[in-house]
Design an enzyme around this catalytic site. Structure first.
Site, PDB file in Angstrom:
ATOM      1  CB  CYS A 176      -0.907  -0.017   1.231  1.00 26.45           C
ATOM      2  SG  CYS A 176      -1.702   1.561   1.601  1.00 26.45           S
ATOM      3  CB  CYS A 217       1.185   0.760   4.423  1.00 19.79           C
ATOM      4  SG  CYS A 217      -0.565   0.453   4.733  1.00 19.79           S
TER       5      CYS A 217
END
Length: 415
Positions: free
Chosen positions: A257, A260
């Site tokens: 991600c 992230c």
């Protein structure tokens, strides 16, 4: 996005031949290498070309422009000379794109934005930390990175650099501290027609995390080490992570991600400060896809990566249940999540969509031994980051408590 691999950072230039000495003297990770000062360079007998290369590469790393590092270093110009070049020269000589030229010429900004936009209001939450426990002074007993060969002047300069870095993140007057259970506020979704998942207000109990079973997927990154743990590591109790030192546990929703990866990169870039405060750094995944781990470590995170296959850390963030959200309701209809995505995208980070991405993550700071959770941040919206000012406030409190405890024991022994 700039990688935390030392090999990628030094490239093919003059710093490459210096790698063995850097390793011997403890300059074995990128965040620590970037804070090297003049005294340290003299102690290492660095040539002027190597000093210029380190300055150029550190500047480019901060701005996610490392793709130009080898060419800029090979030009023979120092950073000041490169910054004085015309935009047409940067484009013609180094094939630098227009947007990258603007980022390169902006001497005041770094690629990493503030973790919390100033327009965000941060409501108060439950706090078990008395407001009177403010940080008036940063402890002087820093743990510096294995530099026994440093001169006295160099040691003092290193401590001053770290202390100033911590001071930069000190909570300012008027800041509303959210308490040890924190989350950014929610915004209306689809004009209020969609309600966000509820989050807990109470800190996770120590009993809910101490016996969590985790498996080590990667070691802490150092120069020249194996990319992953060679043999399958046996499971270990989570309490072993903070048995000797306080630990920061970053629960990653999905290592591919973009948001992230951005949060992990932002936190690990402050590793020298965490080292000075005596805080261990761990990233926790809830699923193991080896290719994803290889892409994530050490490019975006150079610390230890752990697997929590039962998702117990993630359940602890939700008070015993997983916090989940759907892509449509949690991202497309959520303006804050979309803003978080744009923030990460601006950092030049690559992404993929492999793996489960609906389970929310967050962050724990756990005190040494059985002292419990000192701070807990919940990813209410996709891509929310814990404010660095709060992370360092809590970390400094833990450091000061440790120093005060040591001083009390020493005083009793003296008596």
């Amino acid at each position: 996005m700039a990688s935390f691999s030392m090999e990628d950072f030094v490239g093919t230039g003059s710093l490459q031949k210096l790698l063995p000495k850097l390793l011997d003297d403890g300059w074995d990770d990128v965040p620590t290498l970037k804070i090297m000062n003049t005294e340290d360079m003299i102690a290492l007998n660095m040539t002027q070309a190597q000093k210029d290369a380190l300055e150029i590469r550190s500047y480019l790393h901060d701005r996610a422009l490392m793709q130009y590092a080898d060419k800029l270093e090979a030009s023979g110009n120092c950073l000041a000379e490169l910054l004085n070049l015309a935009t047409s020269d940067l484009s013609a000589q180094f094939a630098m794109k227009r947007g990258h030229i603007a980022r390169f010429m902006d001497r005041t900004s770094q690629c990493e934005p503030d973790p919390v936009p100033q327009s965000f209001s941060l409501p108060a939450r439950k706090s078990t930390v008395p407001p009177s426990q403010t940080i008036s002074k940063t402890s002087q007993s820093f743990t510096r990175p294995k530099l026994q060969t440093m001169s006295t002047r160099s040691t003092i300069a290193y401590d001053a650099t770290i202390e100033q870095s911590i001071a930069d993140f000190k909570i300012k007057d008027g800041y509303v501290f959210k308490g040890i259970v924190a989350a950014l506020p929610n915004e209306p979704r689809a004009c209020g027609c969609i309600q966000p998942p509820p989050i807990v207000d109470d800190v996770a109990s120590y009993s809910s995390i101490e016996n969590i079973s985790v498996q080590k997927l990667t070691p802490e990154y150092k120069i020249g080490m194996e990319r992953l743990v060679k043999s399958k590591a046996p499971p270990m109790r989570a309490s072993d992570l903070w048995r000797e030192k306080p630990s920061l546990i970053l629960c990653i929703r999905r290592p591919g991600c973009i948001m992230c990866r951005a949060e992990a990169h932002k936190l690990y870039s402050k590793k020298p400060i965490f080292d000075a405060l005596g805080i261990n750094l761990f990233a926790v995944l809830h699923e193991h896809i080896e290719s994803e781990v290889r892409d994530f470590w050490p490019r975006y995170w150079g610390g230890v990566v752990l697997l929590d296959k039962n998702m117990d850390f993630f359940k602890a963030l939700g008070g015993g249940s997983l916090l989940k959200d759907k892509f449509i309701s949690g991202f497309l209809f959520n303006p804050r999540a979309r803003a978080n995505y744009k923030r990460a995208k601006a950092m030049g980070i690559e992404q993929n969509f492999r793996g489960e991405g609906e389970i929310k993550g967050g962050l724990f700071i756990v005190g040494r031994g059985r002292t419990g959770v000192a701070y807990q941040f919940i990813e209410r919206n996709f891509g929310d980051w814990a404010p660095l000012s709060e992370i360092f406030e809590i970390s400094t409190r833990l450091k000061n408590q440790e120093v005060n405890s040591t001083d009390s024991v020493a005083a009793r022994d003296y008596e």
